[in-house]
Design an enzyme around this catalytic site. Structure first.
Site, short mmCIF file in Angstrom:
data_model
loop_
_atom_site.label_atom_id
_atom_site.label_comp_id
_atom_site.label_asym_id
_atom_site.label_seq_id
_atom_site.Cartn_x
_atom_site.Cartn_y
_atom_site.Cartn_z
N VAL A 102 41.42 -27.18 152.19
CA VAL A 102 42.11 -27.05 153.47
C VAL A 102 43.56 -27.45 153.26
O VAL A 102 43.84 -28.52 152.70
CB VAL A 102 41.47 -27.96 154.54
CG1 VAL A 102 42.21 -27.83 155.86
CG2 VAL A 102 39.99 -27.61 154.72
N CYS A 103 44.48 -26.58 153.66
CA CYS A 103 45.91 -26.87 153.61
C CYS A 103 46.33 -27.24 152.18
O CYS A 103 46.03 -26.51 151.24
CB CYS A 103 46.23 -27.98 154.61
SG CYS A 103 47.98 -28.15 155.02
N VAL A 104 47.02 -28.38 152.00
CA VAL A 104 47.52 -28.75 150.68
C VAL A 104 46.43 -29.31 149.78
O VAL A 104 46.72 -29.75 148.65
CB VAL A 104 48.70 -29.74 150.80
CG1 VAL A 104 49.91 -29.06 151.41
CG2 VAL A 104 48.32 -30.96 151.60
#
Length: 332
Positions: A102-104
């Site tokens: 998720v995301c970074v």
């Protein structure tokens, strides 16, 4: 029951962690049973978040038995993950475990080498840095999430929820995923008009696999009538044996793989030419334009016309003559 392990590292972003927990926790089968068992795991018994300290009951050994591993994002000040964490992720990947970020959280997967040679995404603000640090990763900053079969990445926290719903639909079908989306009060799949189109990759096939020749044959004959029987005959197996071995080696069915191949062919033709939708439908093997539009929209999330228009906008010339990317908002 399918086991989902959410890997909480120090400085984890709370919503990046909460979104997948909510999606999988609230999923229910038609008879009311929960198909997923969700757990938090970490390298240490306590994990820092923004203003909170979490007590974690399970260690990295949870990754060894998980069917799916989710790696949330971390704050910018976080140091690199430990070798123990990276080794645990590599072992899980080697065992065939589905792993998503998720995301970074994509930086963790990239550091473990799990994104080498694959398309991947992350939050748009971090995409350039991900590409700089990990040049072997094909970073796509303009999609909600990328599904490579075993390895998935998402753009931001909300896009991570989209990705989880996509995995639920892949596991259990649209009806179950739609119910989970209603419980999360989000659409099952967002409209692609923002040019954040999902990139659907074929599930990886081991090099030298007995399936490689038949997969090449499918790619070369997408415009024709490719049936399960024809695939099985090409491989010298019965339909039942072929279907079983195909799923074992790719994680999907032959007909699902075929649909993905046809969609990718259509995407390429829409991106790189001016052929009519009717002609693209024929060349991609969808038969009628109506069937093409319906299946393309179901898989990609938008119409062929909207996809082509947005893709052209992404490569429109800027005043200095270079190609300018389409301005889009990611992770919202």
């Amino acid at each position: 029951m399918h086991s989902v392990a959410i890997l909480a590292l120090d400085d984890v972003v709370p919503f990046d962690m909460a979104a997948p927990m909510q999606a999988f926790d609230w999923t229910r089968l038609p008879d009311g049973r929960s198909p997923y068992r969700v757990s938090l795991c970490a390298e240490s018994p306590e994990v820092r978040t923004e203003g909170l300290t979490l007590r974690i009951e399970r260690g990295l050994e949870a990754l060894e038995t998980a069917d799916t591993i989710i790696v949330p994002g971390r704050s910018e000040e976080s140091g690199p993950p430990s070798d123990r964490v990276l080794d645990a992720l590599r072992r899980a990947a080697g065992a065939g475990t589905r792993i998503a970020s998720v995301c970074v959280g994509a930086f963790v997967l990239a550091r473990a080498g799990l994104l080498d040679g694959l398309r991947a995404t992350t939050h748009w603000m971090a995409a350039a840095e991900l590409a700089r640090r990990h040049p072997r990763v094909d970073v796509r900053p303009d999609v909600l999430y990328v599904d490579n079969g075993q390895i998935l990445t998402s753009a931001g926290a909300a896009a991570g929820l989209d990705m989880c719903l996509h995995m639920i639909r892949r596991d259990l079908g649209s009806a179950v995923a739609a119910h989970a989306a209603r419980m999360c009060v989000v659409p099952l799949e967002r409209e692609g008009g923002q040019a954040q189109f999902i990139v659907h990759e074929h599930p990886p096939v081991p090099r030298g696999s007995e399936l490689e020749p038949v997969l090449r044959w499918i790619e070369d004959n997408l415009a024709g009538e490719v049936t399960l029987g024809a695939m099985a005959a090409r491989s010298g197996m019965s339909e039942r044996t072929f279907g079983r071995r195909f799923r074992e080696q790719t994680g999907t069915t032959p007909l699902q793989w075929l649909l993905g191949a046809r969609v990718r062919r259509a995407q390429y033709l829409l991106e790189n030419g001016d052929q009519s939708v009717e002609r693209i439908a024929r060349q991609s093997g969808f038969g009628s334009p109506t069937a093409f539009r319906e299946r393309f929209r179901r898989v990609v999330g938008t119409t062929p016309y909207a996809y082509r228009a947005a893709f052209r906008a992404k490569t429109s010339a800027s005043p200095d003559g270079s190609e300018a990317p389409l301005a889009v908002s990611h992770g919202q």
